[in-house]
Scaffold this motif. Sequence first.
Motif, PDB file in Angstrom:
ATOM      1  N   PRO A  75      95.855  31.813 -18.653  1.00 24.36           N
ATOM      2  CA  PRO A  75      95.466  30.442 -19.000  1.00 24.36           C
ATOM      3  C   PRO A  75      96.648  29.681 -19.613  1.00 24.36           C
ATOM      4  CG  PRO A  75      94.575  31.991 -20.589  1.00 24.36           C
ATOM      5  CD  PRO A  75      95.185  32.814 -19.493  1.00 24.36           C
ATOM      6  N   SER A  76      96.559  28.368 -19.566  1.00 21.98           N
ATOM      7  CA  SER A  76      97.568  27.526 -20.208  1.00 21.98           C
ATOM      8  C   SER A  76      96.988  26.988 -21.509  1.00 21.98           C
ATOM      9  CB  SER A  76      97.969  26.369 -19.294  1.00 21.98           C
ATOM     10  OG  SER A  76      96.845  25.546 -19.012  1.00 21.98           O
ATOM     11  N   VAL A  77      97.846  26.815 -22.511  1.00 19.26           N
ATOM     12  CA  VAL A  77      97.394  26.284 -23.802  1.00 19.26           C
ATOM     13  C   VAL A  77      98.549  25.539 -24.473  1.00 19.26           C
ATOM     14  CG1 VAL A  77      97.937  28.478 -24.952  1.00 19.26           C
ATOM     15  CG2 VAL A  77      96.317  26.870 -26.007  1.00 19.26           C
ATOM     16  N   ILE A  78      98.237  24.405 -25.055  1.00 20.25           N
ATOM     17  CA  ILE A  78      99.216  23.637 -25.849  1.00 20.25           C
ATOM     18  C   ILE A  78      98.546  23.245 -27.162  1.00 20.25           C
ATOM     19  CG2 ILE A  78     100.499  22.780 -23.862  1.00 20.25           C
ATOM     20  CD1 ILE A  78      98.996  20.119 -24.177  1.00 20.25           C
ATOM     21  N   LEU A  79      99.367  23.172 -28.188  1.00 20.93           N
ATOM     22  CA  LEU A  79      98.876  22.755 -29.500  1.00 20.93           C
ATOM     23  C   LEU A  79      99.116  21.243 -29.619  1.00 20.93           C
ATOM     24  CD1 LEU A  79      97.677  24.221 -31.996  1.00 20.93           C
ATOM     25  CD2 LEU A  79      99.955  24.196 -32.981  1.00 20.93           C
ATOM     26  N   THR A  80      98.027  20.485 -29.725  1.00 20.99           N
ATOM     27  CA  THR A  80      98.147  19.020 -29.791  1.00 20.99           C
ATOM     28  C   THR A  80      98.248  18.489 -31.215  1.00 20.99           C
ATOM     29  OG1 THR A  80      95.742  18.814 -29.725  1.00 20.99           O
ATOM     30  CG2 THR A  80      96.905  18.761 -27.623  1.00 20.99           C
ATOM     31  N   HIS A  81      97.833  19.310 -32.178  1.00 24.58           N
ATOM     32  CA  HIS A  81      97.902  18.905 -33.593  1.00 24.58           C
ATOM     33  C   HIS A  81      97.967  20.152 -34.458  1.00 24.58           C
ATOM     34  CE1 HIS A  81      96.771  17.203 -37.503  1.00 24.58           C
ATOM     35  NE2 HIS A  81      97.260  16.058 -37.010  1.00 24.58           N
ATOM     36  N   PRO A  82      98.852  20.162 -35.414  1.00 25.96           N
ATOM     37  CA  PRO A  82      99.855  19.162 -35.772  1.00 25.96           C
ATOM     38  C   PRO A  82     101.011  19.149 -34.786  1.00 25.96           C
ATOM     39  CG  PRO A  82     100.095  21.086 -37.164  1.00 25.96           C
ATOM     40  CD  PRO A  82      98.887  21.331 -36.323  1.00 25.96           C
ATOM     41  N   GLN A  83     101.657  17.971 -34.732  1.00 23.11           N
ATOM     42  CA  GLN A  83     102.725  17.819 -33.755  1.00 23.11           C
ATOM     43  C   GLN A  83     104.045  18.378 -34.265  1.00 23.11           C
ATOM     44  OE1 GLN A  83     102.782  13.656 -32.793  1.00 23.11           O
ATOM     45  NE2 GLN A  83     100.943  13.792 -31.488  1.00 23.11           N
ATOM     46  N   ARG A  84     104.209  18.371 -35.559  1.00 20.04           N
ATOM     47  CA  ARG A  84     105.460  18.873 -36.122  1.00 20.04           C
ATOM     48  C   ARG A  84     105.381  20.375 -36.303  1.00 20.04           C
ATOM     49  NH1 ARG A  84     107.745  15.142 -40.842  1.00 20.04           N
ATOM     50  NH2 ARG A  84     106.181  16.263 -42.049  1.00 20.04           N
TER      51      ARG A  84
END
Length: 550
Positions: free
Chosen positions: A395-404
């Motif tokens: 699966p694909s996953v990205i962290l959208t928050h927090p951005q820093r």
Amino acid sequence: MNTAPLNIQPHLHGLEQKLAALRHLQILVNILTGFSALLAAGIVLVGVEMTLDWWIELPRAVRLVLLLATGGVCGWIAARFLIRPLLSPPDDDTLALRIERATPGLRNRLISAVQLGHQERVSSPRLVERLIAETEQLAPTLAYHKAVHWKPLLQTAGAAFLLSLVAVAAFERARPASVDLLRRAMLMPVPVPRKTKVICLTQNRVIARGDNILIEAVAKGITPPHGHISLKYANGQTQTLTLLPATDDRSRFRRLLENVQESFTYKIKLNDGLSEDFDITVRPRPALASLRCFQIYPAYTGLAPTPRALGDLVLLAGSKLQLQAVPTKPLQRAVIRLAGPTREIPMQPGAEWTGEIPIPAQGLTGFSIGLLDRDGLTSKDETVYRIDIVPDKPPSVILTHPQRREELVTVYGTLWVGFEAADEYGIGAVFLHYKQDGSDAVKTVELDLEGQHPKTLRRRYEWKMSAISPLLLEGTSIEFWIEVRDTNNVTGPGVSVTPHHFLKVVSEAEKRAELMSRLDEFLGQIGAAADAQEKLTRSLGELIRQKPTP
């Protein structure tokens, strides 16, 4: 006329005893004659059959007919000369007439005495009594032995004796060939005895059309310099070929027949020895008339079975490839031969031969179908069907928050963790992992998917710092990341993680100062953007007011 009863029993009894003895002797002579005739006929008929068999090698069917004929002749002789004399012995009148002919001086006295003695009343009883009494007195002088038919016995017994002597002498002289010929006459499966005994090693074979066949035989006894093989094809055509001895064994003869296309019957001749008839049967090799493929997807994909073309076997790892094969002829066995991992999978018989290939994550590159028909012929030059394995992507996953990558939090603060995940067949689980500085122990929080396995997921998790045990201290650093797993329970699961982010626990004052710094930075970015917009507006106005040059 006086017809008083006769008183002749004392005299008549003596005559009857002598006639009974004569009858028994004649029956014995008849039985001996029958046995002699039976023996002579058996010796002659079996000897003729053995001689003919040695001369022209009679087929088994002909030997069966001759054996039945021999049995028929012997049966007739037994019925004529053994059974019939026992069932119909000569009566007193017949025996009396034989004695009369052998003793002319009686002048019918014996036959008259026998016939009159069997009558209850006669016209002259005294005369009859005197006749019988006188005949009984003459009985010891009668030539009883001349009344027996000795000539047939002497002739048949003499012939049987001479034939037996000749047969025994010939049988012993011809041993062991005579033993084999006698066994053949009794329909036993033995070859005709020869100076050279032919032992065919090839015998009956079933071969595939176009194959080579080595005809091989061994000579026992006299070894000739060469031999011959006679072929007879199904269409009636015949052919004779030479057999040459092997270089390493002169008693072994061979002939290689190449690219055989038709069935044929053959026999081998070495010196005077001749083998039985053997058959080489030519059959087509088994092959596939049709082959169908179906991809059975893993259950976690939720996809239905799909037909696949043999030239396009791009298969998901963890699937099964179901094969349905129809052969060109009845089989006794069929297997799937895997390319890559050397392994065979038996196929199940039925209206179609079926089998399944489990598709691993790697290693399998193709397969072929091996066939074995009921004649023992195998398939040849099987087509190898290529398989390309497509792994289940993680699966694909990205962290959208927090951005820093680094954030400041307070002991009792809350961090909103936002992420987006996707998988082709479904997301199985989502975890938030974290660990504190100075420790390798990773703690995990599983996020609740409410029993669903969505293909795409967008979620924000409210992470309260106060829920971490033990309670965090100011100055503590925390490393965290999101892990997503798919529903692949066959070759997986597939796992993806986000880049690691970091938190630092600070005081509330430090947090406020950090927020104010961000606000100032944000406001500065807004002012810079406004100035840039204003400059762009002025430049555009000047361009519009400018007059075009003539």
